[in-house]
Design an enzyme around this catalytic site. Sequence first.
Site, PDB file in Angstrom:
ATOM      1  N   GLU A  76     -10.817 -50.588  -7.327  1.00  0.00           N
ATOM      2  CA  GLU A  76      -9.749 -49.837  -7.132  1.00  0.00           C
ATOM      3  C   GLU A  76      -9.425 -49.758  -5.640  1.00  0.00           C
ATOM      4  OE1 GLU A  76      -9.742 -45.710  -8.694  1.00  0.00           O
ATOM      5  OE2 GLU A  76      -7.789 -45.152  -7.614  1.00  0.00           O
ATOM      6  N   ASP A 128     -10.213 -52.042   4.420  1.00  0.00           N
ATOM      7  CA  ASP A 128      -9.085 -52.692   3.975  1.00  0.00           C
ATOM      8  C   ASP A 128      -9.380 -53.501   2.576  1.00  0.00           C
ATOM      9  OD1 ASP A 128      -6.834 -54.373   3.309  1.00  0.00           O
ATOM     10  OD2 ASP A 128      -6.558 -54.733   5.542  1.00  0.00           O
ATOM     11  N   ASP A 151       1.073 -47.051  -0.797  1.00  0.00           N
ATOM     12  CA  ASP A 151       2.018 -46.461  -0.088  1.00  0.00           C
ATOM     13  C   ASP A 151       3.307 -47.346  -0.118  1.00  0.00           C
ATOM     14  OD1 ASP A 151       0.467 -44.357   1.217  1.00  0.00           O
ATOM     15  OD2 ASP A 151      -0.681 -46.297   1.914  1.00  0.00           O
ATOM     16  N   ASP A 187       5.592 -44.286  -8.102  1.00  0.00           N
ATOM     17  CA  ASP A 187       6.818 -43.347  -8.387  1.00  0.00           C
ATOM     18  C   ASP A 187       7.898 -43.802  -7.597  1.00  0.00           C
ATOM     19  OD1 ASP A 187       5.337 -42.613  -6.218  1.00  0.00           O
ATOM     20  OD2 ASP A 187       6.594 -41.084  -5.960  1.00  0.00           O
TER      21      ASP A 187
HETATM   22  C1  LIG Z   1      -0.383 -42.765  -1.482  1.00  0.00           C
HETATM   23  S1  LIG Z   1      -2.002 -42.934  -1.412  1.00  0.00           S
HETATM   24  C2  LIG Z   1      -2.687 -43.136  -3.172  1.00  0.00           C
HETATM   25  C3  LIG Z   1      -3.760 -42.618  -3.418  1.00  0.00           C
HETATM   26  C4  LIG Z   1      -4.272 -42.450  -4.682  1.00  0.00           C
HETATM   27  N1  LIG Z   1      -4.353 -43.852  -5.181  1.00  0.00           N
HETATM   28  C5  LIG Z   1      -3.647 -41.544  -5.640  1.00  0.00           C
HETATM   29  O1  LIG Z   1      -3.133 -41.953  -6.720  1.00  0.00           O
HETATM   30  O2  LIG Z   1      -3.838 -40.578  -5.455  1.00  0.00           O
HETATM   31  C6  LIG Z   1      -2.310 -44.742  -0.992  1.00  0.00           C
HETATM   32  C7  LIG Z   1      -3.713 -44.791  -0.337  1.00  0.00           C
HETATM   33  O3  LIG Z   1      -3.931 -46.052  -0.135  1.00  0.00           O
HETATM   34  C8  LIG Z   1      -4.606 -46.175   0.846  1.00  0.00           C
HETATM   35  N2  LIG Z   1      -4.562 -47.932   1.376  1.00  0.00           N
HETATM   36  C9  LIG Z   1      -3.363 -48.236   1.882  1.00  0.00           C
HETATM   37  N3  LIG Z   1      -3.657 -49.506   2.010  1.00  0.00           N
HETATM   38  C10 LIG Z   1      -4.895 -49.661   1.764  1.00  0.00           C
HETATM   39  C11 LIG Z   1      -5.741 -50.956   1.834  1.00  0.00           C
HETATM   40  N4  LIG Z   1      -5.193 -52.143   2.193  1.00  0.00           N
HETATM   41  N5  LIG Z   1      -6.887 -50.882   1.784  1.00  0.00           N
HETATM   42  C12 LIG Z   1      -7.564 -49.409   1.206  1.00  0.00           C
HETATM   43  N6  LIG Z   1      -6.881 -48.602   1.057  1.00  0.00           N
HETATM   44  C13 LIG Z   1      -5.549 -48.523   1.520  1.00  0.00           C
HETATM   45  C14 LIG Z   1      -4.240 -45.237   2.045  1.00  0.00           C
HETATM   46  O4  LIG Z   1      -5.372 -44.832   2.981  1.00  0.00           O
HETATM   47  C15 LIG Z   1      -3.800 -44.023   1.072  1.00  0.00           C
HETATM   48  O5  LIG Z   1      -4.979 -43.146   1.076  1.00  0.00           O
END
Ligand SMILES: C[S@@+](CC[C@H](N)C(=O)[O-])C[C@H]1O[C@@H](n2cnc3c(N)ncnc32)[C@H](O)[C@@H]1O
Length: 245
Positions: A76, A128, A151, A187
């Site tokens: 994930e 990452d 994001d 969303d």
């Molecule tokens: C909008 S949040 C959604 C979190 C979770 N999946 C949820 O549904 O509540 C997006 C998350 O992805 C993480 N993220 C973004 N790019 C990433 C990457 N390349 N590798 C790991 N995490 C990443 C961000 O730090 C953030 O916590």
Amino acid sequence: MHSRQGGLSTPETPAHPIRRITSFRSRRSTITDAQQDAWDRLWPRLGTLARSGGPEPAPRLDTAEWFGRRAPLVCEIGCGTGTSTLAMAQAEPDIDVIAVEVYRRGLAQLLSAIDREAVANIRMIRGDGVDVLEHQIGPATLTGVRVFFPDPWPKSRHHKRRLLQPQTVALIADRLRTGGVLHAATDHAGYAQQIAEVGDAEPLLRRAQPDESLPISSVRPSTKYEMKARHAGSPVTELLWVKRP
Ligand SMILES: C[S@@+](CC[C@H](N)C(=O)[O-])C[C@H]1O[C@@H](n2cnc3c(N)ncnc32)[C@H](O)[C@@H]1O
């Protein structure tokens, strides 16, 4: 509950030897004393850092050794605080889950929950997710890849930062084994359309049929993030592909 400051506030952005546009922004975070205690106790066994390319190739993860068994593996990317990760792993104890996140506070929350609920089938990688897929996971290894509410980077000048671009989807497809599943949810209507187009254009993937039996569950719990989106009137788009033979 109070948070530790100073020395325990760490940058969230791992170093990139080769600079690439990332799908996350650099931020600092602190964690509570209780989370730090769980971190000190459990992270050495349950967590590790993402490895990126360098002069020495990063070793592939030995997941059989890490989980202590061989089981179908799900990765994930961007697990946030791990609400879905935890619930889905608990619902499928025969599947091993690697949760990747750059945000340390999110991982600390997940780690505390794993401790509290004694969940055996989750491991964590801080960094990452693209690095993890590229350097630490071999081709045709994963039974599933989950990307929930990535994001959206809504401004058009930031669209290049979106995680689910053609190259990342191609990488995900390569890391999936035949029949493996890419499950994305968002969303954001514009991002949903982009993800749909990119996934449909990837030759190694085909859309999952509505009643198709899949090797992993696609049932997600509603997270706080998702409830907020629904209250704001943004419908959630669920996208599922299966890796072709
Ligand atoms: C909008 S949040 C959604 C979190 C979770 N999946 C949820 O549904 O509540 C997006 C998350 O992805 C993480 N993220 C973004 N790019 C990433 C990457 N390349 N590798 C790991 N995490 C990443 C961000 O730090 C953030 O916590």
